[in-house]
Design a protein around this motif. Structure first.
Motif, short mmCIF file in Angstrom:
data_model
loop_
_atom_site.label_atom_id
_atom_site.label_comp_id
_atom_site.label_asym_id
_atom_site.label_seq_id
_atom_site.Cartn_x
_atom_site.Cartn_y
_atom_site.Cartn_z
N ILE A 86 0.84 -1.20 0.00
CA ILE A 86 0.00 0.00 0.00
C ILE A 86 0.88 1.25 0.00
O ILE A 86 0.66 2.19 -0.77
CB ILE A 86 -0.96 -0.03 1.21
N GLU A 87 1.93 1.25 0.81
CA GLU A 87 2.78 2.44 0.88
C GLU A 87 3.55 2.66 -0.43
O GLU A 87 3.84 3.80 -0.80
CB GLU A 87 3.75 2.33 2.05
N ASP A 88 3.85 1.58 -1.14
CA ASP A 88 4.59 1.73 -2.39
C ASP A 88 3.72 2.28 -3.52
O ASP A 88 4.23 2.71 -4.55
CB ASP A 88 5.22 0.38 -2.81
N ARG A 363 -15.52 0.22 -9.41
CA ARG A 363 -14.74 1.36 -8.91
C ARG A 363 -15.58 2.64 -8.98
O ARG A 363 -15.64 3.44 -8.05
CB ARG A 363 -13.45 1.52 -9.71
N GLN A 364 -16.25 2.80 -10.12
CA GLN A 364 -17.06 4.02 -10.29
C GLN A 364 -18.23 4.05 -9.30
O GLN A 364 -18.56 5.10 -8.76
CB GLN A 364 -17.58 4.11 -11.72
N ASP A 365 -18.85 2.89 -9.08
CA ASP A 365 -19.96 2.83 -8.11
C ASP A 365 -19.48 3.28 -6.72
O ASP A 365 -20.16 4.04 -6.02
CB ASP A 365 -20.51 1.40 -7.98
N MET A 387 -12.22 3.64 2.01
CA MET A 387 -12.97 3.72 0.74
C MET A 387 -12.02 4.17 -0.37
O MET A 387 -11.98 3.57 -1.45
CB MET A 387 -14.12 4.73 0.84
N GLN A 388 -11.26 5.23 -0.10
CA GLN A 388 -10.37 5.77 -1.13
C GLN A 388 -9.30 4.75 -1.51
O GLN A 388 -8.97 4.58 -2.67
CB GLN A 388 -9.72 7.07 -0.62
N ARG A 389 -8.81 4.05 -0.51
CA ARG A 389 -7.78 3.04 -0.77
C ARG A 389 -8.34 1.92 -1.65
O ARG A 389 -7.68 1.44 -2.57
CB ARG A 389 -7.31 2.54 0.60
N VAL A 397 -5.36 1.25 -13.70
CA VAL A 397 -4.10 1.93 -14.02
C VAL A 397 -3.16 1.86 -12.80
O VAL A 397 -1.99 1.52 -12.90
CB VAL A 397 -4.35 3.39 -14.42
N LYS A 398 -3.75 2.12 -11.61
CA LYS A 398 -2.91 2.15 -10.40
C LYS A 398 -2.53 0.75 -9.93
O LYS A 398 -1.46 0.53 -9.38
CB LYS A 398 -3.65 2.88 -9.27
#
Ligand code: SF4
Length: 445
Positions: A86-88, A363-365, A387-389, A397-398
């Motif tokens: 997660i940090e990377d 993701r969009q929902d 939620m954001q994570r 893409v991420k």
């Protein structure tokens, strides 16, 4: 101080990998004689010989002492990969390292950072499992954590043709997860009660009992009886993980915790039949009724909802979140909270196995849900961050499929596993998840 400030101002100046959970927190599985720090790093064995003379060896293992040394130097223990991943993703990303450290006083963090790594540490927060007795057999669980899963394997044999599951989660009964049979003396359980009687009940801030289903274990009731018979002797906050299944004895629980304020943690990540499909054994209506009974009681401080984010829960997750908002509005922000924990194993049930089109839809929902709720007073900061994570994690893409060559294997296993799960559990994947049906049917095995 918000989570990001805490990371940059408190943790990182000590070291780039410092996490107080390695000192002050433990998960201990007494059935298998294993432990870890938070629940992310793989479990390792507790030395039985060391335990005979020192019950604190339940937590202070050689492995943890080595990991503490690494963290003091700024090196990353391999077992904490969950946080490093997660940090990377982004230097400012907030991993569980922050959440698991933030709960302790700054002085305690300084003390941990400076102490000799050989020394034993007194636990401040502990999650303990007495045994694996459980009446559920959830799809992402396995026989190591559920006696009902054991029965599936014993009756129907191993799940077949799974090629990505190198750890063989679904191929045997995991006898090492329960070293001692019902009625036999378990030296790990004995050591726990010894430690509890002498020290732990005085020093521990929070004790969380997990399982299996802890309310199906006699040892849990023995511990609750201790609280009942020793009123006022311990200030340890009690928390219990429960699936709140239809046969959980909520009356007995409420009676046993008279005079206490207990936190309940319950797992849920979807709604209705989809939730019942994922969490085999669940009766969603009965679960909701149990949640309400608990929230109506003044013996329950809060109910915390833990979502294990897997490939099947994403269609129902926004509706579950809507339900949790209703509960927050009715019972208050402090009495209802949720966490979103992204499933890594079994990897064929990870959300990353979904085709990119579906991942993007979900993701969009979720982004839409967050946009409508983030500014509301009932949301906790950690809920917005979780939620954001998750939204970032679902972003193709991420978080691309890093090991694309593995994907055919994961798809094979997804289809193989759920077709066998359907037969064994009398379920129907395509009828339960119509939006995934076309993709599921297209998987060649
Ligand atoms: S996985 Fe993360 S939260 Fe858990 S002990 Fe390691 S660094 Fe801390």
């Amino acid at each position: 101080m918000n989570d990001s400030e805490f990371k940059h101002k408190v943790l990182d100046p000590k070291s780039a990998s410092f996490c107080a959970a390695k000192w002050y927190n433990a998960t201990i599985w007494l059935g298998s004689g294993q432990t870890t720090s938070c629940h992310h790093p793989p479990a390792h064995a507790i030395d039985l010989e060391a335990l005979r003379v020192n019950p604190r060896a339940l937590h202070n293992t050689v492995q943890k002492k080595q990991d503490r040394r690494l963290m003091q130097r700024g090196d990353r223990p391999r077992g904490c990969e969950y946080c490093w991943k997660i940090e990377d993703m982004d230097r400012d990303a907030v991993s569980d390292r922050v959440y698991k450290s933030k709960i302790y006083p700054i002085e305690a963090l300084n003390e941990a950072y400076q102490m000799d790594y050989h020394d034993d540490v007194n636990l401040r927060t502990l999650e303990i499992a007495f045994d694996r007795t459980c009446q559920f057999a959830c799809s992402y669980c396995n026989p190591a954590f559920s006696s009902t899963w054991v029965r599936d394997i014993q009756r129907n044999g191993p799940y077949e043709s799974l090629v990505s599951d190198g750890r063989g989660h679904f191929t045997h009964a995991h006898d090492t997860a329960q070293l001692y049979r019902f009625g036999e003396t378990n030296p790990y359980v004995e050591a726990f009660f010894k430690w509890w009687e002498t020290d732990l009940h005085k020093t521990l801030q929070e004790l969380r009992i997990t399982g299996g289903e802890p309310l199906m274990s006699g040892e849990t009731w023995k511990l609750l009886d201790w609280f009942k018979q020793n009123k006022g002797k311990s200030t340890t906050r009690l928390a219990i993980n429960s699936n709140l299944g239809p046969d959980v004895d909520v009356d007995r629980l409420l009676d046993s915790i008279d005079g206490l304020e207990v936190d309940i943690y319950t797992s849920m990540e979807s709604v209705d039949q989809q939730a019942e499909y994922i969490r085999d054994g669940l009766d969603y209506t009965a679960w909701k009724a149990n949640v309400i009974r608990l929230l109506e009681s003044d013996r329950i401080r809060a109910v915390h909802f833990m979502a294990t984010i897997n490939a099947l829960c994403l269609p129902g997750l926004p509706r579950l979140l809507d339900y949790l908002v209703e509960l927050k509005q009715q019972y208050g922000r402090e009495r209802v909270s949720f966490t979103l924990n992204i499933l890594r194993f079994p990897s064929f049930q990870s959300p990353l196995v979904l085709p990119e089109r579906l991942r993007e839809d979900y993701r969009q929902d979720l982004a839409f849900w967050l946009a409508g709720n983030a500014d509301q007073p009932y949301m906790h900061e950690h809920e917005i961050n979780h939620m954001q994570r998750l939204i970032d994690y679902l972003d193709v893409v991420k978080t691309p499929h890093s090991d694309a060559f593995e994907m055919p294997k994961l798809h094979n296993d997804f289809r193989q596993f759920f077709s066998q799960y359907d037969r064994r559990r009398d379920k129907n994947f395509t009828a339960t998840f119509p939006l995934l049906a076309e993709w599921y049917d297209s998987i060649q095995v």
